[in-house]
Structures are given as C-alpha cells and as structure tokens.
Design a protein around this motif. Structure first.
Motif, mmCIF file in Angstrom:
data_model
loop_
_atom_site.group_PDB
_atom_site.id
_atom_site.type_symbol
_atom_site.label_atom_id
_atom_site.label_comp_id
_atom_site.label_asym_id
_atom_site.label_seq_id
_atom_site.Cartn_x
_atom_site.Cartn_y
_atom_site.Cartn_z
ATOM 1 N N VAL A 205 0.849 -1.061 -0.105
ATOM 2 C CA VAL A 205 -0.100 -0.003 -0.163
ATOM 3 C C VAL A 205 0.956 1.064 0.048
ATOM 4 O O VAL A 205 1.565 1.486 0.998
ATOM 5 N N ARG A 206 1.122 1.960 -1.265
ATOM 6 C CA ARG A 206 1.971 2.839 -1.444
ATOM 7 C C ARG A 206 1.236 4.258 -0.750
ATOM 8 O O ARG A 206 -0.107 4.429 -0.997
ATOM 9 N N THR A 207 2.074 5.307 -0.178
ATOM 10 C CA THR A 207 1.203 6.424 0.638
ATOM 11 C C THR A 207 1.813 7.620 -0.086
ATOM 12 O O THR A 207 3.326 7.877 -0.067
ATOM 13 N N TYR A 208 1.178 8.575 -0.195
ATOM 14 C CA TYR A 208 1.583 9.898 -0.453
ATOM 15 C C TYR A 208 1.474 10.852 0.991
ATOM 16 O O TYR A 208 1.745 11.871 0.921
ATOM 17 N N GLY A 209 0.999 10.062 2.002
ATOM 18 C CA GLY A 209 0.838 10.601 3.239
ATOM 19 C C GLY A 209 -0.426 11.634 3.369
ATOM 20 O O GLY A 209 -1.166 11.672 2.729
ATOM 21 N N ALA A 210 -0.369 12.579 4.454
ATOM 22 C CA ALA A 210 -1.426 13.560 4.776
ATOM 23 C C ALA A 210 -0.960 14.779 3.598
ATOM 24 O O ALA A 210 -0.228 15.025 3.485
ATOM 25 N N ARG A 211 -2.334 14.909 3.106
ATOM 26 C CA ARG A 211 -2.516 16.061 1.886
ATOM 27 C C ARG A 211 -3.154 16.993 2.376
ATOM 28 O O ARG A 211 -4.248 16.902 3.505
ATOM 29 N N ASP A 212 -3.359 18.186 1.703
ATOM 30 C CA ASP A 212 -4.246 19.435 1.968
ATOM 31 C C ASP A 212 -5.595 18.794 1.856
ATOM 32 O O ASP A 212 -6.158 18.465 0.544
ATOM 33 N N LYS A 213 -6.482 18.977 2.624
ATOM 34 C CA LYS A 213 -7.813 18.359 2.517
ATOM 35 C C LYS A 213 -8.860 19.203 1.725
ATOM 36 O O LYS A 213 -9.566 18.897 1.004
ATOM 37 N N GLN A 214 -8.414 20.643 1.558
ATOM 38 C CA GLN A 214 -9.129 21.378 0.755
ATOM 39 C C GLN A 214 -8.719 21.510 -0.671
ATOM 40 O O GLN A 214 -9.365 21.367 -1.757
ATOM 41 N N LYS A 215 -7.363 21.633 -0.950
ATOM 42 C CA LYS A 215 -6.836 21.800 -2.414
ATOM 43 C C LYS A 215 -6.202 20.579 -3.059
ATOM 44 O O LYS A 215 -6.424 20.630 -4.245
ATOM 45 N N ASP A 216 -5.838 19.488 -2.457
ATOM 46 C CA ASP A 216 -5.314 18.463 -3.061
ATOM 47 C C ASP A 216 -6.530 17.679 -3.715
ATOM 48 O O ASP A 216 -7.617 17.424 -2.982
ATOM 49 N N ARG A 217 -6.333 16.982 -4.667
ATOM 50 C CA ARG A 217 -7.293 16.139 -5.355
ATOM 51 C C ARG A 217 -6.787 14.849 -5.901
ATOM 52 O O ARG A 217 -5.919 14.801 -6.642
ATOM 53 N N PHE A 218 -7.862 13.838 -5.412
ATOM 54 C CA PHE A 218 -7.610 12.517 -5.808
ATOM 55 C C PHE A 218 -8.765 11.776 -5.908
ATOM 56 O O PHE A 218 -9.923 12.273 -5.779
ATOM 57 N N ASP A 219 -8.719 10.528 -6.057
ATOM 58 C CA ASP A 219 -9.958 9.695 -6.190
ATOM 59 C C ASP A 219 -10.361 9.183 -4.671
ATOM 60 O O ASP A 219 -9.786 9.847 -3.637
ATOM 61 N N ALA A 220 -11.241 8.111 -4.258
ATOM 62 C CA ALA A 220 -11.470 7.913 -2.932
ATOM 63 C C ALA A 220 -11.399 6.416 -2.827
ATOM 64 O O ALA A 220 -11.696 5.749 -4.016
ATOM 65 N N PHE A 221 -11.307 5.715 -1.683
ATOM 66 C CA PHE A 221 -11.495 4.525 -1.289
ATOM 67 C C PHE A 221 -12.652 4.449 -0.404
ATOM 68 O O PHE A 221 -12.519 4.753 0.737
ATOM 69 N N CYS A 222 -13.554 3.659 -0.857
ATOM 70 C CA CYS A 222 -14.812 3.709 -0.005
ATOM 71 C C CYS A 222 -14.921 2.142 0.573
ATOM 72 O O CYS A 222 -14.405 1.229 0.164
ATOM 73 N N PHE A 223 -15.750 1.982 1.690
ATOM 74 C CA PHE A 223 -15.903 0.861 2.305
ATOM 75 C C PHE A 223 -17.281 0.702 2.593
ATOM 76 O O PHE A 223 -17.907 1.482 3.168
ATOM 77 N N THR A 224 -17.706 -0.482 2.327
ATOM 78 C CA THR A 224 -19.387 -0.987 2.746
ATOM 79 C C THR A 224 -19.294 -2.259 3.380
ATOM 80 O O THR A 224 -18.070 -3.026 3.175
ATOM 81 N N SER A 225 -20.287 -2.739 4.037
ATOM 82 C CA SER A 225 -20.584 -3.611 4.569
ATOM 83 C C SER A 225 -21.928 -4.792 4.187
ATOM 84 O O SER A 225 -22.305 -4.301 2.953
ATOM 85 N N ALA A 226 -22.233 -5.369 4.972
ATOM 86 C CA ALA A 226 -23.572 -6.396 4.556
ATOM 87 C C ALA A 226 -24.975 -5.388 4.216
ATOM 88 O O ALA A 226 -24.889 -4.280 5.110
ATOM 89 N N LEU A 227 -25.545 -5.847 3.443
ATOM 90 C CA LEU A 227 -26.817 -4.966 3.154
ATOM 91 C C LEU A 227 -28.035 -5.428 4.107
ATOM 92 O O LEU A 227 -28.271 -6.631 4.450
ATOM 93 N N GLN A 228 -28.963 -4.560 4.248
ATOM 94 C CA GLN A 228 -30.144 -4.680 4.776
ATOM 95 C C GLN A 228 -31.164 -4.726 3.911
ATOM 96 O O GLN A 228 -31.941 -3.645 3.902
ATOM 97 N N GLY A 229 -31.148 -5.552 2.604
ATOM 98 C CA GLY A 229 -31.999 -5.709 1.704
ATOM 99 C C GLY A 229 -31.334 -6.317 0.763
ATOM 100 O O GLY A 229 -30.493 -7.003 1.127
ATOM 101 N N ARG A 230 -31.826 -6.310 -0.426
ATOM 102 C CA ARG A 230 -31.146 -7.144 -1.553
ATOM 103 C C ARG A 230 -31.362 -6.316 -3.078
ATOM 104 O O ARG A 230 -31.836 -5.030 -3.215
ATOM 105 N N VAL A 231 -30.125 -6.659 -3.912
ATOM 106 C CA VAL A 231 -30.176 -6.033 -5.045
ATOM 107 C C VAL A 231 -30.442 -7.013 -6.288
ATOM 108 O O VAL A 231 -30.182 -8.213 -6.109
ATOM 109 N N TYR A 232 -31.229 -6.556 -7.304
ATOM 110 C CA TYR A 232 -31.697 -7.605 -8.295
ATOM 111 C C TYR A 232 -31.580 -6.749 -9.581
ATOM 112 O O TYR A 232 -31.647 -5.507 -9.613
#
Length: 322
Positions: A205-232
């Motif tokens: 896991v390569r790191t750029y460390g802490a960045r400026d939260k207002q000015k610097d721009r990147f993508d996002a890594f999101c996390f989710t868990s089990a659903l309370q429902g179903r997808v079809y």
C-alpha cells in the motif's frame, strides 16, 4: 514515497480488576448486534466504568457510556444504540445494536478507581469490501470532503487504513491514489508496473501521506458492509431515467455503487449484464469469471464507466430494503 505497514499493539499492563479479553477483536457486519466484552474480577469501592471510542478520522477519544454499577449515562451519537449487557454484577460489557459502518474501530473499557485506574482495548471489525471510486468527470477530482461525501452517497464511507490494507492482502490492485478516512492518500499495488510507481518498487500500500484536505485532489477508497435488503437486475434497453422508473415501479430504488459491491461480496451476485446505477455509471458483478463476461481472470465488479444517460443499451440494478 514510502511503504506503510500496520504497527503492532503494545503489550498490556498488569490488570488488577479487569479481565483481559480472550479475543480482543470482535467481528460483525452492518445491521448486526455486537458485544464488546469487559468483565471485572472484583468490584472496588466507589468505582466507575467508562466506555469510549477512538475515532479513526481524528484519533480523538469520545465517551460512550459511564456506569457505577447501579446507574449509567449514555453520551454522543452512539447513545441510542448502546447498552450495558450486565448479565451479572461483574459484567460491564458494551452491546451495540444495528451496527453501522462508522462503528468500526477501537474501543476502550476503563475502570476509574482513583489511583488504580486501568483499561482494556478492543477492536470492532466489520466484514466488508473496499472499492475505488471516482466521479463521472474523471480521475483526481475529489478534495477530502468531496471524497467523504461521495462515498456516503454510494451507501459506504471512506475506508480506514486497516480496511485498505486488508483489501490489498485480498487482491486489491489499483493504480490511482485515493483519500482514506484519516485524510491520508494511498494506492494498493500487487503487480508492480511502470505506470504505477515503477517495476522496482515492492508491492504494497503505497502512500503519499497526509495531504491538504481542501486543495489536493485524488480519487476515493470507499468501504461498505452487508446489506439490509437485496439487489436485483431488471433486463431491458433503458436510458438512465427509465432505469430509475423501472425500479420504482417494483417498489425499489436504483441501486447505489456500494450496494452493488455489497451484493457481490455477501450475496455472490453474479450477472454478465451491464446495468445502470444511481450515480449514472454502468457496472456488473462477476463472482465466477468467464471469457464472455469481460474475460478478466479475477472476480470483481466491472465497469463500463459513465455512458450518456440517453443511451438505451443497458438494464438496471435495483435495491429493495428489508
């Protein structure tokens, strides 16, 4: 640029009143009920037990509940969903109902007894999935706050470093750097290659460390868990507006990206059909890789990107809650 590995936990101090937990990590899923054990071996005079949580975004410790064995008081946003198990008079274990994504993290049970204070730490670990996310206008468009909001809009939250590291050990290989919850920026690499830092750097896991939260721009890594429902899936040749209406006609809503990842991870949803999602992207989940479904060797959620919303080529993925 450096490689960062999770640090080891410090050896516990000798405990006089609190029992060391047999299992310091409690595993659970979103929507479940979880209990963090804290049991006393004896009851000192005039004691209190204080439960708190260390927030991964800022490392502050927030009080959840305080008890003296007879009375207790709840604090903070967890207040409506927490209670003391109290199965016997030595039991100060904390029970969390309807576990949410933001409940993951490190908790502390502290015995407050004048000069003899002592505590144990436990970790609540949610089983889940990490996915990289970028908006329709391309890579590196989010500042930290926009990345946080984007994950939340897709039924997820920014991943912690521990969640991203675990995802890397399970095969996540992604060349674009993304924000995580503590405001640092990383990207996980399994197969070292020229466009992703070069072939000479080791996987990690390569790191750029802490960045400026207002000015610097990147993508996002999101996390989710089990659903309370179903997808079809609903088959058809629908544009984006028609896809949303098709789901509503069935008493459902067009699925979010996090919901599709959750259905792929926890319900083994496997379809070779591209379908619209709530953010205007078109994706499909594959648990059994095969040549005619993208041809990639590994399971995953495949993406056709963000086609024109007027295009009538795809079906749609819908979500219905329990």
């Amino acid at each position: 640029m450096v490689l960062r590995l999770p640090g080891g936990a410090a050896a516990p101090l000798h405990l006089q009143y609190l029992l060391e937990p047999l299992h310091p990590t409690v595993h659970t899923q979103r929507g479940a009920t979880a209990t963090l054990p804290c049991v006393l071996r004896a009851l000192p005079h005039n004691y209190r037990v204080k439960w708190s949580k260390v927030e991964p975004a800022n490392y502050r410790e927030n009080i959840i509940i305080i008890t003296n064995g007879l009375y207790h008081k709840n604090y903070g946003p967890l207040s409506p969903r927490v209670r003391l198990r109290h199965s016997h008079r030595y039991d100060a274990s904390l029970t969390i109902t309807d576990v949410a994504l933001e409940d993951e993290g490190r908790y502390r049970c502290q015995l407050v007894n004048g000069l003899e204070d002592e505590s144990i730490s436990l970790t609540l670990h949610l089983e889940g999935v990490v996915f990289p996310y970028q908006p329709s206008n391309g890579r590196y468009k989010f500042n930290y706050h926009e990345a946080k909001r984007a994950c939340e809009q897709q039924d997820s939250r920014l991943a912690t470093y521990q969640q991203l590291y675990k995802a890397w050990t399970e095969g996540l290989d992604w060349c674009n750097a993304g924000w995580i919850l503590d405001g640092t920026v990383h990207y996980p690499i399994i197969n070292s290659r020229e466009p992703c830092g070069g072939r000479l750097l080791l996987p990690g896991v390569r790191t750029y460390g802490a960045r400026d939260k207002q000015k610097d721009r990147f993508d996002a890594f999101c996390f989710t868990s089990a659903l309370q429902g179903r997808v079809y899936f609903i088959r058809g040749h629908l544009n984006f507006k028609e896809a949303g209406q098709a789901c509503r006609n069935h008493g459902a809503a067009i699925a979010k990206v996090g919901q599709l990842y959750s259905a792929w991870k926890f319900s083994q949803l496997d379809r070779c059909d591209g379908g619209w999602l709530a953010d205007g992207s078109v994706r499909y989940p594959i648990t059994t890789p095969r040549e005619r479904c993208g041809g990639l060797p590994d399971p995953g959620v495949r993406s056709f990107g963000f086609p024109s919303k007027e295009m009538r080529t795809y079906g749609t993925y819908c979500f219905v809650g329990k």
